[in-house]
Design a protein around this motif. Sequence first.
Motif, PDB file in Angstrom:
ATOM      1  N   LEU A   1       2.314   2.097   6.036  1.00 44.31           N
ATOM      2  CA  LEU A   1       0.928   2.555   6.001  1.00 44.31           C
ATOM      3  C   LEU A   1       0.052   1.505   6.677  1.00 44.31           C
ATOM      4  CD1 LEU A   1       0.995   3.539   2.218  1.00 44.31           C
ATOM      5  CD2 LEU A   1       1.223   5.088   4.179  1.00 44.31           C
ATOM      6  N   GLU A   2      -0.814   1.957   7.545  1.00 41.56           N
ATOM      7  CA  GLU A   2      -1.633   1.026   8.332  1.00 41.56           C
ATOM      8  C   GLU A   2      -2.949   0.748   7.601  1.00 41.56           C
ATOM      9  OE1 GLU A   2      -0.377   0.300  11.597  1.00 41.56           O
ATOM     10  OE2 GLU A   2      -1.874  -1.296  11.753  1.00 41.56           O
ATOM     11  N   ILE A   3      -3.216  -0.517   7.369  1.00 47.30           N
ATOM     12  CA  ILE A   3      -4.520  -0.926   6.834  1.00 47.30           C
ATOM     13  C   ILE A   3      -5.241  -1.640   7.973  1.00 47.30           C
ATOM     14  CG2 ILE A   3      -5.747  -2.299   5.101  1.00 47.30           C
ATOM     15  CD1 ILE A   3      -4.097  -0.085   3.878  1.00 47.30           C
ATOM     16  N   SER A   4      -6.335  -1.085   8.431  1.00 49.75           N
ATOM     17  CA  SER A   4      -6.998  -1.681   9.591  1.00 49.75           C
ATOM     18  C   SER A   4      -7.859  -2.865   9.178  1.00 49.75           C
ATOM     19  CB  SER A   4      -7.831  -0.629  10.320  1.00 49.75           C
ATOM     20  OG  SER A   4      -8.759  -0.065   9.427  1.00 49.75           O
TER      21      SER A   4
ATOM     22  N   LEU B   1     -10.132  -8.118   5.249  1.00 48.59           N
ATOM     23  CA  LEU B   1      -8.681  -8.016   5.453  1.00 48.59           C
ATOM     24  C   LEU B   1      -8.387  -8.053   6.955  1.00 48.59           C
ATOM     25  CD1 LEU B   1      -7.598  -5.280   2.869  1.00 48.59           C
ATOM     26  CD2 LEU B   1      -7.780  -7.761   2.569  1.00 48.59           C
ATOM     27  N   PRO B   2      -7.348  -8.813   7.339  1.00 47.63           N
ATOM     28  CA  PRO B   2      -7.069  -8.962   8.770  1.00 47.63           C
ATOM     29  C   PRO B   2      -6.309  -7.787   9.375  1.00 47.63           C
ATOM     30  CG  PRO B   2      -5.552 -10.287   7.483  1.00 47.63           C
ATOM     31  CD  PRO B   2      -6.504  -9.669   6.497  1.00 47.63           C
ATOM     32  N   GLY B   3      -5.879  -6.853   8.546  1.00 45.73           N
ATOM     33  CA  GLY B   3      -5.072  -5.736   9.036  1.00 45.73           C
ATOM     34  C   GLY B   3      -3.604  -5.961   8.739  1.00 45.73           C
ATOM     35  N   CYS B   4      -2.936  -4.936   8.249  1.00 47.91           N
ATOM     36  CA  CYS B   4      -1.515  -5.068   7.921  1.00 47.91           C
ATOM     37  C   CYS B   4      -0.887  -3.688   7.844  1.00 47.91           C
ATOM     38  CB  CYS B   4      -1.337  -5.794   6.586  1.00 47.91           C
ATOM     39  SG  CYS B   4      -1.760  -4.803   5.142  1.00 47.91           S
ATOM     40  N   ARG B   5       0.425  -3.687   7.657  1.00 42.38           N
ATOM     41  CA  ARG B   5       1.141  -2.461   7.321  1.00 42.38           C
ATOM     42  C   ARG B   5       1.811  -2.689   5.966  1.00 42.38           C
ATOM     43  NH1 ARG B   5       1.612  -2.483  12.936  1.00 42.38           N
ATOM     44  NH2 ARG B   5       3.251  -4.056  12.859  1.00 42.38           N
ATOM     45  N   ILE B   6       1.794  -1.670   5.153  1.00 41.90           N
ATOM     46  CA  ILE B   6       2.334  -1.805   3.798  1.00 41.90           C
ATOM     47  C   ILE B   6       3.308  -0.654   3.549  1.00 41.90           C
ATOM     48  CG2 ILE B   6       0.358  -0.608   2.764  1.00 41.90           C
ATOM     49  CD1 ILE B   6       0.607  -2.568   0.383  1.00 41.90           C
ATOM     50  N   ALA B   7       4.402  -0.962   2.861  1.00 40.58           N
ATOM     51  CA  ALA B   7       5.468   0.028   2.672  1.00 40.58           C
ATOM     52  C   ALA B   7       4.997   1.177   1.790  1.00 40.58           C
ATOM     53  CB  ALA B   7       6.694  -0.640   2.048  1.00 40.58           C
ATOM     54  N   THR B   8       5.571   2.363   2.070  1.00 39.92           N
ATOM     55  CA  THR B   8       5.177   3.555   1.309  1.00 39.92           C
ATOM     56  C   THR B   8       5.794   3.581  -0.083  1.00 39.92           C
ATOM     57  OG1 THR B   8       6.994   4.653   2.467  1.00 39.92           O
ATOM     58  CG2 THR B   8       4.748   5.120   3.226  1.00 39.92           C
ATOM     59  N   ARG B   9       6.818   2.767  -0.300  1.00 38.29           N
ATOM     60  CA  ARG B   9       7.462   2.762  -1.625  1.00 38.29           C
ATOM     61  C   ARG B   9       8.065   1.382  -1.877  1.00 38.29           C
ATOM     62  NH1 ARG B   9      12.587   2.099  -0.458  1.00 38.29           N
ATOM     63  NH2 ARG B   9      13.617   3.197   1.253  1.00 38.29           N
ATOM     64  N   PRO B  10       8.400   1.087  -3.133  1.00 40.84           N
ATOM     65  CA  PRO B  10       9.042  -0.202  -3.435  1.00 40.84           C
ATOM     66  C   PRO B  10      10.476  -0.272  -2.893  1.00 40.84           C
ATOM     67  CG  PRO B  10       8.036   0.742  -5.416  1.00 40.84           C
ATOM     68  CD  PRO B  10       8.042   1.820  -4.366  1.00 40.84           C
TER      69      PRO B  10
ATOM     70  N   GLU C   1      -4.526  -2.964  -3.225  1.00 43.09           N
ATOM     71  CA  GLU C   1      -5.561  -2.089  -3.802  1.00 43.09           C
ATOM     72  C   GLU C   1      -6.122  -1.134  -2.742  1.00 43.09           C
ATOM     73  OE1 GLU C   1      -8.249  -3.955  -6.610  1.00 43.09           O
ATOM     74  OE2 GLU C   1      -9.885  -2.614  -5.982  1.00 43.09           O
ATOM     75  N   VAL C   2      -6.311  -1.655  -1.533  1.00 39.56           N
ATOM     76  CA  VAL C   2      -6.830  -0.804  -0.461  1.00 39.56           C
ATOM     77  C   VAL C   2      -5.798   0.260  -0.088  1.00 39.56           C
ATOM     78  CG1 VAL C   2      -7.490  -0.786   1.980  1.00 39.56           C
ATOM     79  CG2 VAL C   2      -8.429  -2.530   0.439  1.00 39.56           C
ATOM     80  N   ALA C   3      -4.524  -0.126  -0.005  1.00 40.49           N
ATOM     81  CA  ALA C   3      -3.480   0.844   0.348  1.00 40.49           C
ATOM     82  C   ALA C   3      -3.380   1.933  -0.705  1.00 40.49           C
ATOM     83  CB  ALA C   3      -2.137   0.132   0.503  1.00 40.49           C
ATOM     84  N   ARG C   4      -3.433   1.533  -1.955  1.00 45.34           N
ATOM     85  CA  ARG C   4      -3.344   2.521  -3.026  1.00 45.34           C
ATOM     86  C   ARG C   4      -4.527   3.493  -2.962  1.00 45.34           C
ATOM     87  NH1 ARG C   4      -4.122   5.686  -6.792  1.00 45.34           N
ATOM     88  NH2 ARG C   4      -6.237   5.419  -6.078  1.00 45.34           N
ATOM     89  N   ARG C   5      -5.682   2.921  -2.640  1.00 46.35           N
ATOM     90  CA  ARG C   5      -6.893   3.743  -2.594  1.00 46.35           C
ATOM     91  C   ARG C   5      -6.846   4.713  -1.407  1.00 46.35           C
ATOM     92  NH1 ARG C   5     -11.105  -0.430  -3.135  1.00 46.35           N
ATOM     93  NH2 ARG C   5     -11.386  -0.504  -0.905  1.00 46.35           N
ATOM     94  N   GLU C   6      -6.371   4.229  -0.266  1.00 46.54           N
ATOM     95  CA  GLU C   6      -6.416   5.051   0.936  1.00 46.54           C
ATOM     96  C   GLU C   6      -5.237   6.014   1.026  1.00 46.54           C
ATOM     97  OE1 GLU C   6      -7.509   3.113   4.491  1.00 46.54           O
ATOM     98  OE2 GLU C   6      -9.398   2.469   3.576  1.00 46.54           O
TER      99      GLU C   6
END
Length: 448
Positions: free
Chosen positions: A212-215, A241-250, A340-345
């Motif tokens: 998941l892309e966090i800009s 936030l500098p921007g990242c990608r976060i996994a969709t699941r653990p 928190e941002v990934a969960r929210r978005e």
Amino acid sequence: MAAGQLERGFAQQVGGIALPPAHVTGSESVAEPPSAPLSERYRTIRAHTEALAAMLSPEDQQVQSMPDASPTKWHRAHTSWFFETFLLRPHLPGYRVFHERFSLLFNSYYEAVGTRVARASRGLLTRPGADEIAAYRAHVDTAMAELLRQCAAEAAEQRSELVELGLHHEQQHQELILTDIKHALAANPLHPAYRPDTATVADAALPPLQWLEISRGIYEIGAAGGGFAFDNEFPRHQTLLPGCRIATRPVSVGEYLAFIDDGGYRRPELWLSDGWAKVLEEGWQAPLYWERESGAWTCYTLHGDRSLRRDEPVCHVSYYEAAAYAAWAGKRLPTEQEWEVARREYGGRWPAPEQWREAQPRVHPRPLAAGFHQDVWEWTGSAYLPYPGYRAAAGAVGEYNGKFMVNQMVLRGRSFATPAGHARPTYRNFFPPAARWQFSGIRLAEDS
Ligand SMILES: [Fe+2]
């Protein structure tokens, strides 16, 4: 519990770089509004504690397997002491204390309330027995029923907030009852089950791991008020936030096995220095409760011993193991702000309490499924620190969170054992980096 207020007109310039507008979120960042009157929720939550304990004999409830884990009996009494100390003594005229010296036994860490039995000695308290603890709970419940009637009649906001705090405190201890009794039962070579379950299910296909892309941008973090939150979730504030990608699941058990098979526990270059010291000191070769016999892995669960399921989220890993796994995978852990941002978005709606509640409490993570929400707490790369402008609550309850803001790491999300209605997107769980007996797993992130 002071809710922070943030001005939305925050300057959109940081270090001379033009940034996109701050991301502003709606009401889903707060806890769900209570769906039932306080008195009804009090009865439901208190009964749930007793239902968890009812699976255990008085002998089970007595044992303390390590200093970090408390006896079930102690949890039952301590949660009652909390209501007695912070609600009934100061706010119910004529309240008769159940036993004057119980505070010595069941105060956990509140210096302002007085001296107490050392944490590591809770298992030595063979008296009062389980029956007397039940009587203590009933005494407190009767008095709380009267206090709750008064709260409802007088619209007593401050007392109602304290009751909310007491209920969320009890829910935290409900999860601890399970983590602590699991550690105790696992110490028995017969590995007794907390709740036997003979069902055997074949591994299912894992949901694909996507990113998941966090800009890059300024985001609002923390609790906004309007629902219960612990003081450590305030104030809501802006963060870059500098921007990242976060996994969709653990991370799954199968993926973690690949780390083990690749020598993960034998390669110091993957580990933080303190983590590697723990590997050597404790002889870690796998997550807590895993055992390998004749090349086959099993794990102890609250259902008893089982073969590993590769499609479950890996659980019972320390922060050190999470960080080593991330290093091996060429990734990193998300910060708590990124989480928190990934969960929210991307997380969708937080499950409503009624969707979460099941006939019997779960005692083991479910296999990984599609969707952001999963069954283990997730270590973040963030140290547990106060948010900018944090102020602890006044009085002894101010000791609840703030004084632990050193030497611990933040975990986000929830686990299968987190009671219905307790968790929320801004929730900040925290444990020392070597802790493994919680239901803790791993979600990966990477720089974008
Ligand atoms: Fe507590």
